[in-house]
Design a protein around this motif. Structure first.
Motif: not given
Length: 339
Positions: A16-26, A182-186, A189-191, A309-318
């Motif tokens: 259900p999370l595969h469509s998640l996409r986001f971008a991080r800027f500084t 742009v970062m995407t959920f998939p 997935l590869h660790s 995957p959840l934890l690595r995305i959580g690093e960006y999305l808190h």
């Protein structure tokens, strides 16, 4: 249909999370006047950013949202005060105030006085469709620096440049390139390998309500495996809601199937968790509000594979409450495949 035996480790369904996409800027900022900032700067930055966004995007220039005829098409509202109807809220199991589609990461320094000419940087994560508003958001940040200002003395600053997650310059202080990573959920997935443990460091106060047991709900401290399951579920639910509100065209219901961690071999070790309180002044309620959360470090041991995957995305999305002003920020400091 394939049935798992009861003693097999049930894995988390991440589809259900595969469509998640986001971008991080500084944003690299330079003080053009002396700045006087509080110890924790998230609320100050978010307040100024919201104020500037309204100045930059308000089409009527009345800056008065409730009676406005344009509020349903207003970009300020969609970014800063997203509201959803009760049906959608019930499907997603959240309140009518939707989570904001951004995370603002203030400078994590205790330094409070910045002299003219000093630099500071701010992280901004944009989620899903709101990425299309990046030119307006960059413009709002320049308005923030030049017209709104920061802190009690409303000290002014200039945006010297903005880079994306790869360090590529998207805005050089004058020109906006428009291209960004742009970062995407998939891609999370590869660790590499199958780690036996992962250490997490909580950098800003993390506010998560307990959900287990019959006891009165309270803010948890992440000290037990029960707390760990609540943490994972809270993170999963957050990513699910953000995916549905900002990355998909229709809403999927959130089934509160407890994430199947109970059958997994997972334990907490080296728990070094403390509590940090901080105070922010609410301009809406005109009162100081005390906000606290846990900070510190823990190590997860055991079957951490499909949590990564959840934890690595959580690093960006808190995670937890207050993410839009930087709360709930954590990072993975150590992954081990051979301990």
């Amino acid at each position: 249909m394939h049935h798992m035996s009861s003693n097999a480790a049930a894995s988390i369904d991440l589809s259900p999370l595969h469509s998640l996409r986001f971008a991080r800027f500084t944003f690299d900022l330079e003080a053009t006047e002396d700045l006087h900032l509080p110890q924790y700067k998230g609320s100050t930055f978010r307040g100024g950013f919201g104020n500037a966004l309204k100045k930059a995007l308000c089409m009527t220039k009345t800056f008065d949202c409730p009676p406005c005829l344009l509020k349903h098409t207003c970009h300020y509202i969609s970014v800063f005060e997203p509201k959803i109807d009760k049906m959608v809220a019930d499907l997603l199991r959240i309140g009518r105030d939707a989570p904001q589609p951004f995370v603002l990461e203030p400078p994590l320094t205790d330094q409070r006085q910045f002299k003219k000419g000093e630099r500071l940087s701010v992280g901004l994560v944009l989620i899903g469709r709101v990425m299309e508003l990046l030119p307006s958001i960059v413009y709002a940040f320049t308005v923030f620096g030049e017209r709104v200002g920061l802190g009690t003395a409303k000290g002014k600053f200039a945006v010297r440049r903005m880079t994306d997650a790869d360090g590529a310059v998207v805005f050089d202080g004058k020109t906006f390139t428009g291209d960004f990573r742009v970062m995407t959920f998939p891609e999370f997935l590869h660790s590499n390998g199958s780690p036996q443990s992962v250490t997490m460091q909580f950098l800003t106060p993390t506010r998560i309500m307990t959900s287990h047991g019959n006891s009165r709900r309270h803010l948890m401290r992440l000290r037990t495996t029960d707390d760990l399951w609540t943490f994972i579920e809270t993170l999963y639910h957050r990513l699910f809601v953000l995916t549905n509100l900002y990355c998909l065209s229709d809403i999927q219901p959130y089934t509160a199937k407890r994430i199947p961690l109970n059958s997994r071999q997972l334990s907490l070790s080296n728990v070094d968790i403390g509590w940090m309180d901080w105070e922010r002044y609410s301009n809406r309620q005109h009162i100081p509000m005390k906000l606290g959360g846990f900070v510190g470090q823990i190590t997860l041991k055991g079957e951490v594979d499909d949590l990564l995957p959840l934890l690595r995305i959580g690093e960006y999305l808190h995670v937890g409450k207050g993410t839009s002003f930087g709360l709930g920020q954590f990072k993975l400091v150590h992954r081990s495949a051979d301990e």
